[in-house]
Motif scaffolding. Sequence first.
Motif, PDB file in Angstrom:
ATOM      1  N   ALA A 122      25.173  -9.408  24.446  1.00 23.36           N
ATOM      2  CA  ALA A 122      25.508  -7.584  24.491  1.00 23.36           C
ATOM      3  C   ALA A 122      25.647  -8.037  26.476  1.00 23.36           C
ATOM      4  N   PRO A 123      26.873  -7.322  26.347  1.00 17.84           N
ATOM      5  CA  PRO A 123      27.353  -7.097  27.938  1.00 17.84           C
ATOM      6  C   PRO A 123      26.896  -6.677  29.321  1.00 17.84           C
ATOM      7  N   ASP A 124      25.672  -5.668  28.337  1.00 16.46           N
ATOM      8  CA  ASP A 124      24.923  -5.562  30.282  1.00 16.46           C
ATOM      9  C   ASP A 124      23.871  -5.065  29.061  1.00 16.46           C
ATOM     10  N   ARG A 125      23.132  -4.305  29.352  1.00 15.54           N
ATOM     11  CA  ARG A 125      21.491  -3.509  29.442  1.00 15.54           C
ATOM     12  C   ARG A 125      21.763  -2.483  28.733  1.00 15.54           C
ATOM     13  N   ASP A 126      22.948  -1.710  28.136  1.00 16.51           N
ATOM     14  CA  ASP A 126      22.655  -0.201  27.261  1.00 16.51           C
ATOM     15  C   ASP A 126      23.179  -1.036  26.148  1.00 16.51           C
ATOM     16  N   HIS A 127      23.386  -2.173  26.410  1.00 14.26           N
ATOM     17  CA  HIS A 127      24.396  -2.527  24.352  1.00 14.26           C
ATOM     18  C   HIS A 127      23.399  -2.848  24.139  1.00 14.26           C
ATOM     19  N   ALA A 128      22.736  -3.920  24.894  1.00 18.74           N
ATOM     20  CA  ALA A 128      20.710  -4.845  24.818  1.00 18.74           C
ATOM     21  C   ALA A 128      20.096  -4.051  23.861  1.00 18.74           C
ATOM     22  N   ASN A 129      20.059  -2.716  24.928  1.00 26.08           N
ATOM     23  CA  ASN A 129      19.078  -1.929  24.439  1.00 26.08           C
ATOM     24  C   ASN A 129      19.401  -0.800  22.935  1.00 26.08           C
ATOM     25  N   ASP A 130      20.860  -1.272  23.147  1.00 28.80           N
ATOM     26  CA  ASP A 130      21.056  -0.668  22.093  1.00 28.80           C
ATOM     27  C   ASP A 130      20.977  -1.144  20.462  1.00 28.80           C
ATOM     28  N   ALA A 131      21.092  -2.761  20.935  1.00 28.25           N
ATOM     29  CA  ALA A 131      20.912  -3.453  19.586  1.00 28.25           C
ATOM     30  C   ALA A 131      19.218  -3.675  19.942  1.00 28.25           C
ATOM     31  N   LEU A 132      18.405  -3.610  20.040  1.00 29.87           N
ATOM     32  CA  LEU A 132      17.003  -3.587  19.745  1.00 29.87           C
ATOM     33  C   LEU A 132      16.165  -1.690  19.619  1.00 29.87           C
ATOM     34  N   LEU A 133      17.393  -0.849  19.449  1.00 28.40           N
ATOM     35  CA  LEU A 133      16.655   0.244  19.282  1.00 28.40           C
ATOM     36  C   LEU A 133      17.167   0.088  17.293  1.00 28.40           C
ATOM     37  N   ASN A 134      18.376   0.114  17.457  1.00 24.85           N
ATOM     38  CA  ASN A 134      18.385  -0.193  15.913  1.00 24.85           C
ATOM     39  C   ASN A 134      17.650  -0.738  14.754  1.00 24.85           C
ATOM     40  N   TRP A 135      17.522  -2.472  15.642  1.00 18.86           N
ATOM     41  CA  TRP A 135      16.331  -3.059  15.264  1.00 18.86           C
ATOM     42  C   TRP A 135      15.427  -2.784  14.118  1.00 18.86           C
TER      43      TRP A 135
END
Length: 737
Positions: free
Chosen positions: A253-266
């Motif tokens: 993930a390039p930044d916090r928002d992308h990482a949080n989106d990945a967690l949400l989808n998970w």
Amino acid sequence: MNGCVSAAAFLALSISSLAQSGVTRANLQQSMGFEDQKGLALTGWYGGPPETFAADNTVHHSGQWAVRLQRDDKSTETFSVITRSLPIDFKGGSVELRGWFRLQDVSGNAALWMRQDGGGQMLSLENMDSQQVKGTRDWAQYSITLPINPTAEKLFFGVILAGKGTLWADDLELMVDGKPIAEAAALPGLPEDHDFDSGSRIAVDKLTPTQISNLATLARVWGFLKYHHPAITSGQRHWDYDLLRILPAILAAPDRDHANDALLNWIDKLGLSACSVCFSAPSGDLDIKPPLEWIHDRKLLGAPLSQRLESIYANRTGKQFYVSLMPGVGNPEFRHELAYPQISFPDSGYQLLALIRWWNILQYWAPDREVAGQNWPAVLEFFIPTLALAKDKTAYQLALFELIAKANDTHANLWSSLDARPPVGECALPIKLRFVDNKPAIYRLDSADSTFQPGDILDTFDGVSIQSLIDKWEIYYADSNSAARQRDLAASLTRGACGPVSVEVTREGRPVQIQTVRIKTKQEWATHDQPGDTFRLLSLQVAYLKLSTIKAADLPAYFEKAKNTKGIIIDIRNYPSEFMPFALGAYFATRPTPFAVFSHADLANPGAFQFGDAVSIPPGPVHYSGKIVILVDETSQSQAEYTAMALRAMPNAAVIGSTTAGADGNVSSIDLPGQLKTMISGLGVFFPDHRPTQRIGIIPDVVVKPTIQGLAAGRDEVLETAVHLIEWTRVDSSKIR
């Protein structure tokens, strides 16, 4: 039964067997017939008193071995028992224990017994109470049966002998619905998932600040889900492997928002149903609350992810798959935590798993996490690169030593890997050290070699300052306070390569150069009590009793000898050989005397710890009315501290010495990847007014510490002070020695 064993006794008698490992339904039967014995010391079973049972290859029902339980007038306790335990991971209506007995002159009762536990308490018990098997009998088969409780988690079983006489037992069998237990259908456990059996396939050679921050958020979310989301708390997911699956996306993930989106989808792929029975926030007499403020942090998580975590918290079921509570005690047991012995290092994925598993256990199941005095989110972020980038198993173990030390818990440490903790080496100097005025000094010699002398202060090894070595090594020592850390350093400080070493000491204020040799030696737990007999009269007025070799069965004789003394000294500068608070305290209590309160974890509210009722010492039939002086120091830990708390609550009691180790409460074991093992103090231990003991220890009423001059003269200045307080006269130290 004659010499009847109460349900309460059964509840406590097998707690140690919970440490049993490697026992499965498939490999159990050989040991049930005792044919896996290697000698007379009974292997594969737990029990006590240890001197009352053994393997027997002369009297047996079949094969070559049986077990013999033998009691006489000198036997301690009221019964002897052997026990095993198994997880109830099988289906069925009833479980039956069969076994063959031979008896000789049994005055009490010989019995098979079984017990089911769940939710931290005993659910059912059968112990042949109605059959009254006693006297002298030839080999015959007996059996007992229990309906399988659907909420049971653990099965305990074994053989018990109350009273006096000899019992041989052989050819035990466990049956489920009439079939061998190995054939019973399994309950759902960890789902079949072998994606990462041979390694995580995650290699990390550097980490950016963004990656570290995102990994820290992943660690917190993963732990929260592990103990709150119904799909995980019901055991539907191999949650370790799910962590390894999501790790690459978070690393990329390039930044916090992308990482949080990945967690949400998970999380959304897990699904979530509204709870039918919902749990409210913890209330009542709480010690600490769950550390969950962060799930409401929209800045950290973003609104969608934060809202999803809040919804999961509101719909938690109160069940737990990865943790349960020890029966009769209540400290956490970390079920289904796999040790992954097959993993090769380096393996960044499994190394991160070790950090994330341990950190979340501390957050939700360690009663002393706040007492540790750490900024836990900062600890997590600091150790992410340390663990992820460890280049081999040695570096991985050292990183874990440093991490675990942050718990400031003397029960912790990476116990599986002490040989890797600095200083390393199988040899040491033939001396015993202790810190006096923050300096390592010799207090005992292990040989007649006069090269060293008691009272010598160690200054250098091969020209290297001892203090610089201490500064370098102490970060790897998990201890509750500086007294315990210095004790553990003193036990290891001279270790190193076998062979010659140059040592400089300070003796009577002057430097002395010594050429000596490190030799192979066994590292032993230090005690500072007096050598010799367990009990003695130091004078007509003063009795002395040390607990390192105490036996409860000997107490009546000791107190008969002490009944006319003015005071008794209880030396707990050691670890008691038997559990003594109640047996010993009964001689001093004049009424039920509260002395401790525990805090326990709440399975429905991970992270919350609730105070229980006070524990009290009841008075016994014989009362000792003299003064009680209790000796403690840095060697007094855990059970020793608990005993000191109990005795200090008595009338006419005082504690003398110095700070204790500050680690009380039953321990909970934690497996880590690479077949490593650590522990935590699993219960909070407090005085009845809720004053804590963890890290603080037992504060003496009279502080007395050894001096260099006292060590050189062979004096026990703490004991001398205790005698003086009882007699109120000047003490002749030669009489004590």
